[in-house]
Design a protein around this motif. Structure first.
Motif, PDB file in Angstrom:
ATOM      1  N   HIS A  31       0.795  -1.234   0.000  1.00 30.53           N
ATOM      2  CA  HIS A  31       0.000   0.000   0.000  1.00 30.53           C
ATOM      3  C   HIS A  31       0.827   1.284   0.000  1.00 30.53           C
ATOM      4  N   GLY A  32       2.096   1.178   0.403  1.00 31.01           N
ATOM      5  CA  GLY A  32       2.900   2.375   0.570  1.00 31.01           C
ATOM      6  C   GLY A  32       2.755   2.901   1.987  1.00 31.01           C
ATOM      7  N   ASP A  34       2.493   6.004   3.212  1.00 30.88           N
ATOM      8  CA  ASP A  34       1.508   7.063   3.436  1.00 30.88           C
ATOM      9  C   ASP A  34       0.093   6.510   3.575  1.00 30.88           C
ATOM     10  N   GLU A  35      -0.292   5.638   2.656  1.00 32.05           N
ATOM     11  CA  GLU A  35      -1.640   5.066   2.706  1.00 32.05           C
ATOM     12  C   GLU A  35      -1.838   4.188   3.926  1.00 32.05           C
ATOM     13  N   LEU A  36      -0.798   3.427   4.278  1.00 30.77           N
ATOM     14  CA  LEU A  36      -0.906   2.552   5.439  1.00 30.77           C
ATOM     15  C   LEU A  36      -1.037   3.378   6.717  1.00 30.77           C
ATOM     16  N   LYS A  38      -2.513   6.219   7.030  1.00 36.23           N
ATOM     17  CA  LYS A  38      -3.902   6.666   7.105  1.00 36.23           C
ATOM     18  C   LYS A  38      -4.809   5.551   7.627  1.00 36.23           C
ATOM     19  N   THR A  39      -4.541   4.351   7.173  1.00 34.17           N
ATOM     20  CA  THR A  39      -5.351   3.201   7.593  1.00 34.17           C
ATOM     21  C   THR A  39      -5.162   2.923   9.082  1.00 34.17           C
ATOM     22  N   ASN A  42      -6.360   7.151  10.935  1.00 38.25           N
ATOM     23  CA  ASN A  42      -6.870   8.159  10.000  1.00 38.25           C
ATOM     24  C   ASN A  42      -7.191   9.484  10.696  1.00 38.25           C
ATOM     25  N   ARG A  49       0.881  11.761  11.960  1.00 40.01           N
ATOM     26  CA  ARG A  49       0.866  10.914  10.768  1.00 40.01           C
ATOM     27  C   ARG A  49       2.256  10.867  10.129  1.00 40.01           C
ATOM     28  N   VAL A  53       4.522   7.601   9.408  1.00 42.45           N
ATOM     29  CA  VAL A  53       5.090   7.319   8.087  1.00 42.45           C
ATOM     30  C   VAL A  53       6.595   7.116   8.188  1.00 42.45           C
ATOM     31  N   LYS A 130      -0.282  -9.319  -2.848  1.00 41.68           N
ATOM     32  CA  LYS A 130      -1.350  -9.173  -1.845  1.00 41.68           C
ATOM     33  C   LYS A 130      -1.815 -10.544  -1.366  1.00 41.68           C
TER      34      LYS A 130
END
Length: 274
Positions: A31-32, A34-36, A38-39, A42, A49, A53, A130
């Motif tokens: 996911h990278g 940054d996206e992880l 957020k998960t 959030n 954040r 990261v 995945k």
């Protein structure tokens, strides 16, 4: 007994800690960071954040570090939870009879190779790394089951007691070797190896018909039963030959290197074959 229990517990705790990091590293790979982040949180403030990261980016690479983690897990599970060893391996190794690579047949081994299956004409992804996530999570669960085994009243401590006794005898063999008692050192190591192989046969319900089996007898039985592979069988055969020189061949003196190989090889068998 306490020495080995403490060692196994410490090794297991470290592997579980590393497993948590590896799981996050695999998710970062997919996911990278940054996206992880957020998960994971959030609702976090921007500064928090960024901190998450940064931490995620410092994780070890899953591709680089998984192999050594897997090898260490195999050695520990062989000792602590041998009935789950095949399950643990199955989540890593690609099925031998696999004809098509699908989500169901994809394994962690495929992810390490970067295997990705797409379908034309728009390169639709059929399966990629995945699909390795549930397999790693199952390996994590098996490792946690090994941890619970320590806390269970059903846990057999006999092997740990024997392991400490064997460790002591190996040290005795090294002391004899240091003082140039080559035959005696080789004989002690040979007895330890023979006893250990007999115990492995008993643990795996391998029938031993011979009244007084030797190293080569037990080695062959374990190979025929699929408990050990060919390289392990060859290694033990060599150790058995050296032991015979120490015990039976009075026409030939064992060399210091041969006895060293026998002691080191026996020590390795104790730690890798159970």
């Amino acid at each position: 007994m306490a020495l080995n229990i403490a060692r196994y517990k410490a090794d297991l705790e470290k592997l579980l800690e590393d497993a948590g990091k590896l799981e996050l590293a695999l998710l970062v790979k997919i996911h990278g960071a940054d996206e992880l982040a957020k998960t994971l949180n959030n609702d976090a403030a921007e500064s928090e954040r960024k901190r998450i990261v940064t931490g995620l980016k410092k994780l070890p690479s899953f591709t680089v570090t998984y192999e050594s983690w897997y090898s260490e897990c195999l050695a520990l599970i062989r000792q602590v939870l041998p009935d789950r060893l095949a399950d643990f391996k199955e989540h890593f190794e690609a099925p031998k009879n696999r004809k098509d690579i699908t989500y169901a047949s994809y394994r962690i081994q495929d992810a390490l190779k970067g295997l990705r299956v797409t379908r034309s004409p728009f390169d639709e992804v059929i399966v990629d790394h995945k699909a390795a996530i549930p397999h790693f999570q199952q390996q994590f669960a098996i490792l946690k089951a090994a941890e619970k085994r320590f806390e269970s009243s059903l846990f057999e401590i006999r092997q740990l007691v024997q392991a400490d006794l064997f460790d002591s005898e190996i040290e005795s063999a090294r002391h004899l070797l240091k003082n140039k008692f080559l035959r005696a050192a080789g004989a002690v190591a040979g007895v330890v190896l023979e006893k250990h192989l007999l115990q492995v046969c008993n643990d795996h319900k391998v029938k031993v018909a011979k009244k007084n089996p030797g190293i080569n007898d037990l080695n062959q039985l374990l190979k025929d039963a699929g408990v050990i592979d060919v390289p392990q069988w060859r290694h033990i055969t060599l150790l058995g030959d050296i032991r015979n020189i120490c015990d039976h061949n009075k026409q030939k003196e064992p060399t210091e290197q041969q006895v060293t190989d026998l002691i080191d090889g026996t020590d390795k068998v104790l730690k890798t074959i159970a």
